[in-house]
Write an enzyme that holds these catalytic residues in place. Sequence first.
Site, PDB file in Angstrom:
ATOM      1  N   GLY A  11       2.054  -1.569   3.830  1.00 45.28           N
ATOM      2  CA  GLY A  11       2.936  -2.502   4.532  1.00 45.28           C
ATOM      3  C   GLY A  11       2.875  -3.878   3.890  1.00 45.28           C
ATOM      4  N   VAL A  24      -3.107 -13.192 -11.494  1.00 44.18           N
ATOM      5  CA  VAL A  24      -2.483 -13.314 -12.826  1.00 44.18           C
ATOM      6  C   VAL A  24      -3.048 -14.521 -13.565  1.00 44.18           C
ATOM      7  CG1 VAL A  24      -0.306 -13.864 -14.028  1.00 44.18           C
ATOM      8  CG2 VAL A  24      -0.327 -12.135 -12.207  1.00 44.18           C
ATOM      9  N   ARG A  25      -3.073 -15.647 -12.895  1.00 40.41           N
ATOM     10  CA  ARG A  25      -3.481 -16.872 -13.609  1.00 40.41           C
ATOM     11  C   ARG A  25      -4.973 -16.877 -13.913  1.00 40.41           C
ATOM     12  NH1 ARG A  25       0.796 -21.369 -11.305  1.00 40.41           N
ATOM     13  NH2 ARG A  25       2.564 -20.403 -12.385  1.00 40.41           N
ATOM     14  N   ASP A 128      -2.390  -6.543  10.105  1.00 41.15           N
ATOM     15  CA  ASP A 128      -3.181  -5.953  11.202  1.00 41.15           C
ATOM     16  C   ASP A 128      -4.609  -6.495  11.301  1.00 41.15           C
ATOM     17  OD1 ASP A 128      -1.083  -4.277  11.972  1.00 41.15           O
ATOM     18  OD2 ASP A 128      -1.582  -2.847  10.393  1.00 41.15           O
ATOM     19  N   ARG A 172       0.322  -0.713  15.834  1.00 42.27           N
ATOM     20  CA  ARG A 172       0.509   0.686  16.224  1.00 42.27           C
ATOM     21  C   ARG A 172      -0.819   1.353  16.588  1.00 42.27           C
ATOM     22  NH1 ARG A 172       4.154   2.946  11.685  1.00 42.27           N
ATOM     23  NH2 ARG A 172       4.283   0.736  11.378  1.00 42.27           N
TER      24      ARG A 172
HETATM   25  P1  ADP Z   1      -1.563   0.061   4.396  1.00 44.76           P
HETATM   26  O1  ADP Z   1      -2.300  -0.081   3.114  1.00 44.76           O
HETATM   27  O2  ADP Z   1      -0.736  -1.134   4.723  1.00 44.76           O
HETATM   28  O3  ADP Z   1      -2.469   0.506   5.526  1.00 44.76           O
HETATM   29  P2  ADP Z   1      -0.499   2.812   4.156  1.00 44.76           P
HETATM   30  O4  ADP Z   1      -1.373   3.382   5.206  1.00 44.76           O
HETATM   31  O5  ADP Z   1       0.929   3.249   4.077  1.00 44.76           O
HETATM   32  O6  ADP Z   1      -0.448   1.208   4.195  1.00 44.76           O
HETATM   33  O7  ADP Z   1      -1.182   3.145   2.749  1.00 44.76           O
HETATM   34  C1  ADP Z   1      -0.601   2.680   1.554  1.00 44.76           C
HETATM   35  C2  ADP Z   1      -0.602   3.735   0.509  1.00 44.76           C
HETATM   36  O8  ADP Z   1      -1.946   4.086   0.176  1.00 44.76           O
HETATM   37  C3  ADP Z   1       0.041   5.057   0.926  1.00 44.76           C
HETATM   38  O9  ADP Z   1       1.451   5.019   0.829  1.00 44.76           O
HETATM   39  C4  ADP Z   1      -0.570   6.000  -0.092  1.00 44.76           C
HETATM   40  O10 ADP Z   1       0.097   5.882  -1.329  1.00 44.76           O
HETATM   41  C5  ADP Z   1      -1.983   5.440  -0.241  1.00 44.76           C
HETATM   42  N1  ADP Z   1      -2.945   6.182   0.591  1.00 44.76           N
HETATM   43  C6  ADP Z   1      -3.108   6.109   1.934  1.00 44.76           C
HETATM   44  N2  ADP Z   1      -4.069   6.962   2.364  1.00 44.76           N
HETATM   45  C7  ADP Z   1      -4.541   7.598   1.254  1.00 44.76           C
HETATM   46  C8  ADP Z   1      -5.528   8.614   1.010  1.00 44.76           C
HETATM   47  N3  ADP Z   1      -6.232   9.144   2.008  1.00 44.76           N
HETATM   48  N4  ADP Z   1      -5.723   9.016  -0.270  1.00 44.76           N
HETATM   49  C9  ADP Z   1      -5.015   8.480  -1.289  1.00 44.76           C
HETATM   50  N5  ADP Z   1      -4.066   7.543  -1.128  1.00 44.76           N
HETATM   51  C10 ADP Z   1      -3.808   7.093   0.109  1.00 44.76           C
END
Ligand code: ADP
Length: 321
Positions: A11, A24-25, A128, A172
């Site tokens: 997100g 980057v910098r 969050d 959520r």
């Molecule tokens: P956030 O990082 O904001 O909590 P998500 O839960 O959508 O968002 O996770 C971001 C991305 O991290 C996912 O779209 C996926 O590509 C990767 N990801 C999440 N859980 C796993 C997992 N158990 N193993 C590998 N990659 C993961």
Amino acid sequence: MKRIGILTTGGDAPGMNVAIRAAVRTALGMGIGVTGIEKGYRGLHEKLFIELDSRSVSGIINKGGTFLKTIRFPEFKDPGVRKKAYANLRSSGIEGLVVIGGDGSAKGAYYFSTDFDFPVVLVPASIDNDLYGSDFTVGFDTAVNTAVEAVDKIRDTATSHERTFIIEVMGREKGNFAIEVAVACGAEIALVPEIPADWNGIAESLRAQEAMGKTSSIIIMAEGAGKAESLAAFLREKLPEREIRYSVLGYIQRGGSPTYFTRVLATRFGSEAVRLLAAGKYPFMVGIKGDEILYTPLKRVVTTSRLPNLGNIELINRMAI
Ligand code: ADP
């Protein structure tokens, strides 16, 4: 280390741009080349790589969102997909990775790093604030302030019309966000996923508050605690004499120019992440405790859950007299 990659995933959160800029910098200042990876883990897999220089990150310190884009990519859970991503990094001379994202992103970063013994450091960025290992995540403060501003405006109309407003905010799975918003807005009640709510009890509390002379009230409801619309319908039945309204704040909470706090945090985190990579330390998450920067092993981050400050629920109750 001659070259690192940077990506934002999960997100979006205000301040991600600031963290990219800082990473980057810092890298360029240490003589390390930087590849920007677009669309998070999908970009790793599909090789959406762009060269970043110091000017690529000009004029973004005040911009919400992420110019590298972010996308959810559940396919990254598949070790075969991660293998291709690794091959892409190797063939591009990328020797370390700064991942900017939330708790799901932390899992992806941890598995990727351990699969291939590849240097990865996570910058926690999420509205969050639910990651173990840091008092704050990048973006949380900005998003809370956005919600507070919106709730303040709704309170003006609630007071004028003597209405009860249920306001659904982000969260959520966790109530961190809703609790902070509720304390800051002087809400009478906060509803969070961690504590199942007794809706009859809410009606009684509103009656008791009315008996104390409160003619309007605000209920902050995390989206994971139920639907504001359903609670409004329930309370209208229980308290027919009251004007009950609800409002869902929605996506406005994600965007906007980062606050001073978010910008300073993101700059410190982005910069520290690169220094850690360059020092050969991985897989870690950078974080802050008080005013001290600290590093937590990603294994610890992904296996420890972070509870919200439930003590602040009592604080809300104490203020609601
Ligand atoms: P956030 O990082 O904001 O909590 P998500 O839960 O959508 O968002 O996770 C971001 C991305 O991290 C996912 O779209 C996926 O590509 C990767 N990801 C999440 N859980 C796993 C997992 N158990 N193993 C590998 N990659 C993961």
